[in-house]
Enzyme design. Structure first.
Site, PDB file in Angstrom:
ATOM      1  N   ASP A 486     -39.487 -14.485  15.520  1.00  0.00           N
ATOM      2  CA  ASP A 486     -39.872 -13.759  14.317  1.00  0.00           C
ATOM      3  C   ASP A 486     -39.543 -14.684  13.141  1.00  0.00           C
ATOM      4  O   ASP A 486     -38.750 -15.617  13.290  1.00  0.00           O
ATOM      5  CB  ASP A 486     -39.074 -12.452  14.248  1.00  0.00           C
ATOM      6  CG  ASP A 486     -39.417 -11.636  13.021  1.00  0.00           C
ATOM      7  OD1 ASP A 486     -40.592 -11.648  12.621  1.00  0.00           O
ATOM      8  OD2 ASP A 486     -38.512 -11.003  12.455  1.00  0.00           O
ATOM      9  N   ASP A 850     -34.919 -10.175  14.857  1.00  0.00           N
ATOM     10  CA  ASP A 850     -33.781  -9.487  14.239  1.00  0.00           C
ATOM     11  C   ASP A 850     -33.780  -7.998  14.531  1.00  0.00           C
ATOM     12  O   ASP A 850     -32.997  -7.250  13.961  1.00  0.00           O
ATOM     13  CB  ASP A 850     -33.762  -9.733  12.725  1.00  0.00           C
ATOM     14  CG  ASP A 850     -35.027  -9.224  12.039  1.00  0.00           C
ATOM     15  OD1 ASP A 850     -35.933  -8.759  12.757  1.00  0.00           O
ATOM     16  OD2 ASP A 850     -35.110  -9.289  10.805  1.00  0.00           O
ATOM     17  N   ASP A 854     -39.427  -5.660  16.393  1.00  0.00           N
ATOM     18  CA  ASP A 854     -39.486  -6.598  17.515  1.00  0.00           C
ATOM     19  C   ASP A 854     -39.047  -5.960  18.828  1.00  0.00           C
ATOM     20  O   ASP A 854     -39.041  -6.633  19.856  1.00  0.00           O
ATOM     21  CB  ASP A 854     -38.577  -7.812  17.246  1.00  0.00           C
ATOM     22  CG  ASP A 854     -39.018  -8.590  16.024  1.00  0.00           C
ATOM     23  OD1 ASP A 854     -40.230  -8.734  15.836  1.00  0.00           O
ATOM     24  OD2 ASP A 854     -38.157  -9.042  15.255  1.00  0.00           O
TER      25      ASP A 854
END
Length: 1184
Positions: A486, A850, A854
């Site tokens: 990410d 994080d 996700d």
């Protein structure tokens, strides 16, 4: 007819979902059950054990197939590659057990919701429903659809109108009772497994059952010491496993325990408000939200607004504003009522309501959508209770190897039977000796030895502050060759710094305002938009919300105040009141009131608000979001003509750019504002300008990406940010190396007359050197070839383009993926889909994020690493307490070391079994056996100690530019075992035959009296007289012989040397001498063996059951063992572990990798037309 019968017997459960299952119908048959019972008794429970391991066999043996509507037992099979089976009993729920008389009403719908499966599942006139419970979810048999369907949720087919009209006033008491019976309690109960049950599950593992058989046999033959040692080790291993499982069970139980004890207030139709425990909630109940409140179910908001903390789901403790579901009179399912993200109306179980905002028409209300394990939190808990099985070659190969060793044991069993039967040994002794040889090949220490490496790796990861909930995945990390990252909060800093604003006027961009000068932002529509268009909330005097929104709001120098009575003149008393702060620039308005909010979502890439300026009668709409998205909602004449160039000017520098738009809203009153559709509000806007924010790389990012690149591990960025910004960050971090060319792949959906298209645009301003004409396809961040090779190509794709390619150019997708480095504007679902597509190309994928948006990708990846400590990270296999990407190379290093250790231990134990098998088989030829203490020395002093310490060698600090072998059945490993087995076989057979040729040799068991007379200098008489009779009768179990005295030191030194040979250090582990305990134990074992070989102490010969031999023979034994070691070491190190040699062999014989991505790389490298640049392709061309 037969086809219809099969169709009636089979259906799909959760069709198209991740947990899809095939369901087969069966009916118990008494005759079959009786026969199985008799067979179980005759086999002393053996058949029951087999049924426990193979539930499908139990069903096939006890039942006959039948249509599902008649079945009393169902067999479920997963539709993935694992094809796992489960057996479930069908049970019935009877409405006659309810307090009120249902029989009078059954001709009508049982529940008011005409979409509900409950009405279609009711069997009349019995008034019963047929159900199954699978992985905590209840399903009922739908008589119309002829399949099992979930209960415990409202059907998605309900429209917005249905939800408001059918459930808005609450359920009747009777309907609540029906739903409670059918749906079950609204609880997420994690049973704390009793210790006895955990123990039984562990003990009934097939390997432990075989181990119990082996140890029983050995104990019956007097081999007590090693058997006891293995029993102790197994007991410790079992109890540690039970303790670990029990602790996990307790933690999970404590995590969900409070969920089941919430007091709630609901509306009961025709009765009013009622307080009850949350476990009594059912889908359709109307829940009153009082204020701060932990949600015990999933619910859809129907009246009022509220702010919730969704950290449990997303990993980000950021307040999220929820809006009520609009009342729309159409039949469209409520989740599809508009382009709006339906999640913005849904309150998820386990999240915290931190603020409620009534609409003025009563309290904040929500309709219960899902209860129990159907909820978001229930799904999270289920993913932990029933994890996705690992598809890793190591484990399937290990099973095949075990089968091979067992087959070798079976060969030995029949060999022993033949030899002992030929010599006329009693059947009892013959079978006992044959069974001993059967068990020699499969070492009982194997399961403990294979897991010990993972345990060591887990401890080392813990020291690096990386925590693991799925230890089996550590080995898988050793095979990772692609890592997805990410961007925001992972590669770059979490927070953003304000750089400046670029307002527009008269269809042109104006001079940029820089925040670095410290001047206040001038008043204007752009300032008003920045002050009001956000999701920030004031909680206990503190402004909370998204860090981006917070930074933007602070840049205006305005302030947010608590609502009070005086605020009513600006709008509604429950709205956000924003006023200029002391440092704000002078403005003509004294306050702005935010009346309504259309929240931001990743899929929509925008948010908007309806606001009112103090002193004005009309309203304003402000929008902010991705520049391209915002511009698409603006009137074209208000968007500057140089908008694309201006946007690119900032994004190529790596800035985060947000656009703003505005329009005056001509509506009469506040009630109209509350009922406006988002599509009407977000149209015909005026473009206001850009906000430029700086997103800096974390200081660790560049060095980590460089380390991964040097290790030939491909790195990919998957972000929700702008494509140009993502490309710039990729270049700045050197994810895209200097000199590489970037091709933006833009795909468009088909329109009326135009098919779907893909445009390949080469990003300009690329650095190219003279004479560089050739093309080098990017194959995973490998170093750019020297000489006249060209720079590598990297594809950059947006989420929208990815979706079009996925749907219309699916055959083109692999070509893009093997070269794709940047994937921007990706939604959470697209992130998960992309990782699955990478996996289809045979990549081993790691994902580092994080936690925000996700979670799905972290679960799907082979190794998901969360940098968030929120509850959502529970679903991720790995969690790093250090919030940067340094954890990624740490994890890969430890994974490689653990994988190599597992292979080394497996090879050692295989060789150990084969060495003992060869030696024992040779002694069996003359009805002899190694002595108990001879076995004990090899089994405990060497093998047990080796297995406990071999894997403790630390990982090598530098990542090698290639991965360790991922398959046990690879040529180097098979050759290693085969050649070492050959060396052992040759040496042992030669020693066995050569000792018989010595002048001092005699067959001790045939000439015991002669031997005793000639060996009077040693007091071995007691032992000999105990074991042998004077008339030289052949007795099984003979120990004392020159053959065993010769073979034992050879086999023992062989065990020590293979342990050394298979403990290779560099490039994946530190050198063997750094593993001090292992090195010391090997040297000590070797020293002790040599000492025993050359000692002339009576007590040693007596205890070890040896015969003294001449010194020259002992020296010869040592020389032979040393020579064998040298040959084996040379072959292993110089040939089998020689990577260059194997690459040369592969090249000469034309062997190619079977991995899909390698195949595509090769094809594309040979394709002179690839990669395409500056052209457009259409779907009708049939691209492949």
């Amino acid at each position: 007819m037969e086809e219809n019968s099969k169709k009636a017997q089979r259906t799909l459960l959760n069709q198209g979902e991740e947990d899809e299952l095939e369901v087969f119908g069966y009916r118990d048959q008494n005759v079959r059950k009786a026969l199985c019972l008799v067979a179980s008794v005759l086999s002393c429970g053996g058949l029951l054990l087999v049924f426990y391991w193979r539930p499908q066999w139990r069903v096939w043996a006890n039942c006959v197939p039948c249509p599902l509507q008649e079945a009393d037992t169902v067999l479920l099979r997963t539709t993935d590659e694992f094809q796992r089976y489960m057996r479930k009993k069908v049970f019935c729920l009877y409405l006659s057990t309810l307090k009120f008389p249902v029989s009078k009403k059954w001709k009508e719908s049982l529940v008011a919701d005409h979409h509900s499966v409950i009405n279609q599942a009711l069997l009349k006139p019995e008034l019963k429903l047929r159900c199954i419970q699978v992985q905590k979810i209840r399903y009922v048999w739908n008589n119309l659809e002829k399949q099992f369907q979930k209960v415990g949720l409202l059907e998605d087919s309900n429209s917005c109108f249905d939800i408001h009209q059918t459930f808005g006033l609450g359920l009747t008491s009777e309907e609540q009772e029906v739903r409670r019976l059918v749906c079950g309690p609204n609880t997420i109960e994690v049973e704390i497994q009793p210790i006895w049950r955990l123990l039984v599950k562990q003990v009934l593992n097939p390997f432990y059952v075989f181990q119990a058989f082996t140890l029983t046999l050995w104990l019956s033959q007097g081999y007590v010491e090693y058997s006891v040692a293995i029993i102790i080790l197994s007991v410790i291993s079992i109890f540690l496993s039970v303790y670990d499982l029990r602790q996990q069970s307790l933690k999970l139980h404590n995590l969900v325990e409070d969920h089941n004890k919430v007091q709630v207030t609901i509306i009961v139709k025709d009765k009013g408000l009622e307080e009850l425990e949350s476990r009594l909630l059912v889908p359709g109940d109307v829940l009153i939200l009082p204020g701060k409140f932990s949600l015990p179910c999933d619910a859809v908001l129907i009246d009022g607004h509220c702010v919730v903390n969704e950290g449990m789901l997303t990993g980000e403790s950021i307040p999220v504003t929820k809006t009520p579901l609009p009342q729309m009179e159409n039949t469209t399912p409520w989740k599809c009522h508009s382009l709006e993200d339906y999640r913005k109306h849904v309150l998820f179980c386990g999240t915290e309501v931190i603020q409620v905002k009534p609409s003025g028409q009563g309290p904040v209300r929500a309709v219960v959508l899902q209860t129990g394990y159907n909820t978001a939190k229930g799904d999270l808990v289920r993913s932990i209770l029933y994890p996705r099985p690992l598809n890793f070659k190591l484990y399937s190969d290990a099973f095949k190897f075990m089968v091979f060793l067992a087959c070798l044991g079976v060969v030995g069993f029949f060999y022993a039977l033949g030899v002992y039967t030929y010599h006329g040994i009693p059947s009892k002794d013959t079978v006992a000796m044959a069974l001993i040889l059967l068990t020699v090949t499969v070492p009982p220490v194997l399961p403990a030895a294979l897991t010990i490496g993972i345990v060591y790796a887990q401890k080392r990861l813990k020291k690096e502050k990386i925590f693991c909930i799925s230890p089996q995945r550590i080995n898988m990390c050793g095979q990772i060759n692609l890592v997805c990252f990410d961007k925001t909060g992972t590669l770059t800093e979490d927070g953003l710094d304000l750089w400046g604003t670029v307002p527009t006027a008269n269809n042109c961009f104006q001079e940029a305002h820089s925040f670095a000068l410290g001047q206040a932002l001038p008043w204007g529509p752009l300032c008003a938009a920045m002050a009001s268009c956000h999701s920030l909330v004031l909680i206990d005097g503190t402004i909370q919300g998204d860090p981006l929104d917070l930074t933007m709001f602070e840049g205006t120098a305005w302030k947010m105040e608590d609502c009070n009575i005086d605020s009513c003149k600006f709008g509604m008393s429950n709205s956000n009141i924003i006023k200029p702060g002391p440092k704000a620039s002078k403005s003509p308005t004294e306050a702005i009131t935010t009346l309504r909010q259309f929240p931001f979502s990743s899929s929509l890439q925008r948010m908007s608000v309806i606001a009112q300026l103090a002193g004005e009668d009309h309203f304003h709409v402000y929008m902010k979001g991705a520049p391209e998205m915002v511009a698409s909602f603006c009137r074209s004449e208000t968007v500057p003509k140089n908008f694309p160039q201006e946007l690119r000017n900032y994004t190529v520098q790596g800035f985060r750019v947000i656009a703003f738009a505005h329009k005056a809203l001509n509506v009469g009153n506040l009630s109209e504002v509350e009922h406006l559709a988002r599509e009407k509000v977000e149209s015909e806007l005026t473009f206001l300008g850009l906000l430029i924010m700086e997103n800096r790389l974390k200081k660790e990012t560049k060095s980590v990406l460089k380390e991964l690149s040097e290790a030939c591990i491909r790195t990919v960025m998957i972000t929700g940010d702008n494509l140009e910004t993502a490309i710039t960050v990729a270049k700045n971090s050197e994810m895209i190396p200097q000199g590489s060319q970037v091709i933006i792949v833009e795909a468009n959906e088909p329109e009326e007359c135009v098919p779907a298209s893909v445009t390949w645009q080469l990003v300009e301003n690329q650095e190219t050197g003279p004479g560089k004409k050739e093309t080098c396809i990017n194959t995973g961040n490998s170093s750019i070839p020297g000489g006249e090779r060209g720079s590598c190509y990297h594809f950059a794709v947006s989420g929208k383009s990815y979706q079009v390619i996925f749907q219309h150019f699916n055959s083109l997708l692999p070509k893009i993926l093997v070269n794709g480095t940047v994937f921007a504007r990706m939604s959470p679902g697209q992130k998960s889909s992309l990782i699955e597509e990478f996996q289809k190309l045979n990549y081993y994928v790691g994902m580092c994020g994080d936690g925000a948006n996700d979670c799905g990708a972290l679960k799907v990846a082979h190794a998901g690493i969360s940098l968030s400590e929120q509850e959502a990270s529970v679903a991720s296999p790995f969690t790093s307490k250090t919030a940067n990407i340094e954890c990624v190379p740490h994890l890969i290093r430890e994974g490689r070391a653990a994988l190599v250790s597992s292979f080394g231990v497996f090879k050692y134990l295989t060789m150990y079994g084969i060495i003992q098998f060869i030696g024992t088989s040779l002694l069996y030829w003359q009805l002899q056996l190694f002595g108990n203490y001879q076995y004990l020395m090899q089994d405990v002093a060497i093998t047990l100690m080796v297995c406990l310490t071999m894997s403790s060698t630390h990982a090598y600090p530098k990542l090698a530019p290639y991965r360790p072998a991922g398959q046990l059945l690879s040529p180097p490993l098979l050759l290693s075992v085969f050649l070492n087995s050959c060396f052992s076989c040759i040496v042992q057979i030669c020693a066995f035959l050569y000792v018989k040729q010595q002048p001092w040799y005699c067959e001790v068991y045939q000439y015991s009296e002669c031997f005793l007379a000639n060996q009077s200098n040693f007091s071995t008489n007691v032992s000999l007289e105990r074991n042998w009779t004077g008339n030289a009768t052949l007795i099984p179990g003979s120990i004392l012989s020159f053959e065993s005295t010769t073979l034992w030191p050879i086999t023992t030194i062989n065990c020590i040397t293979v342990a050394f040979i298979f403990s290779k250090g560099k490039p994946f582990r530190k050198p063997i001498y750094t593993n001090y305990i292992f090195s010391f134990l090997l040297l000590a074992a070797l020293g002790l063996t040599i000492f025993i070989l050359f000692s002339d102490f009576e007590v040693i010969y007596h205890g070890m059951e040896f015969i003294p031999t001449i010194t020259s023979w002992r020296v010869l034994i040592l020389v032979v063992a040393s020579t064998q070691f040298c040959v084996a070491f040379f072959v292993e190190d110089a040939i089998l572990q020689n990577r260059e040699l194997w690459l040369l062999i592969k090249k000469e014989f034309g062997f190619c990798s079977k991995s899909q991505y390698r195949t595509w790389q090769k094809k594309l490298a040979e394709d002179s037309t690839w990669p395409p640049t500056n052209r457009t392709d259409y779907s009708e061309l049939g691209i492949s």
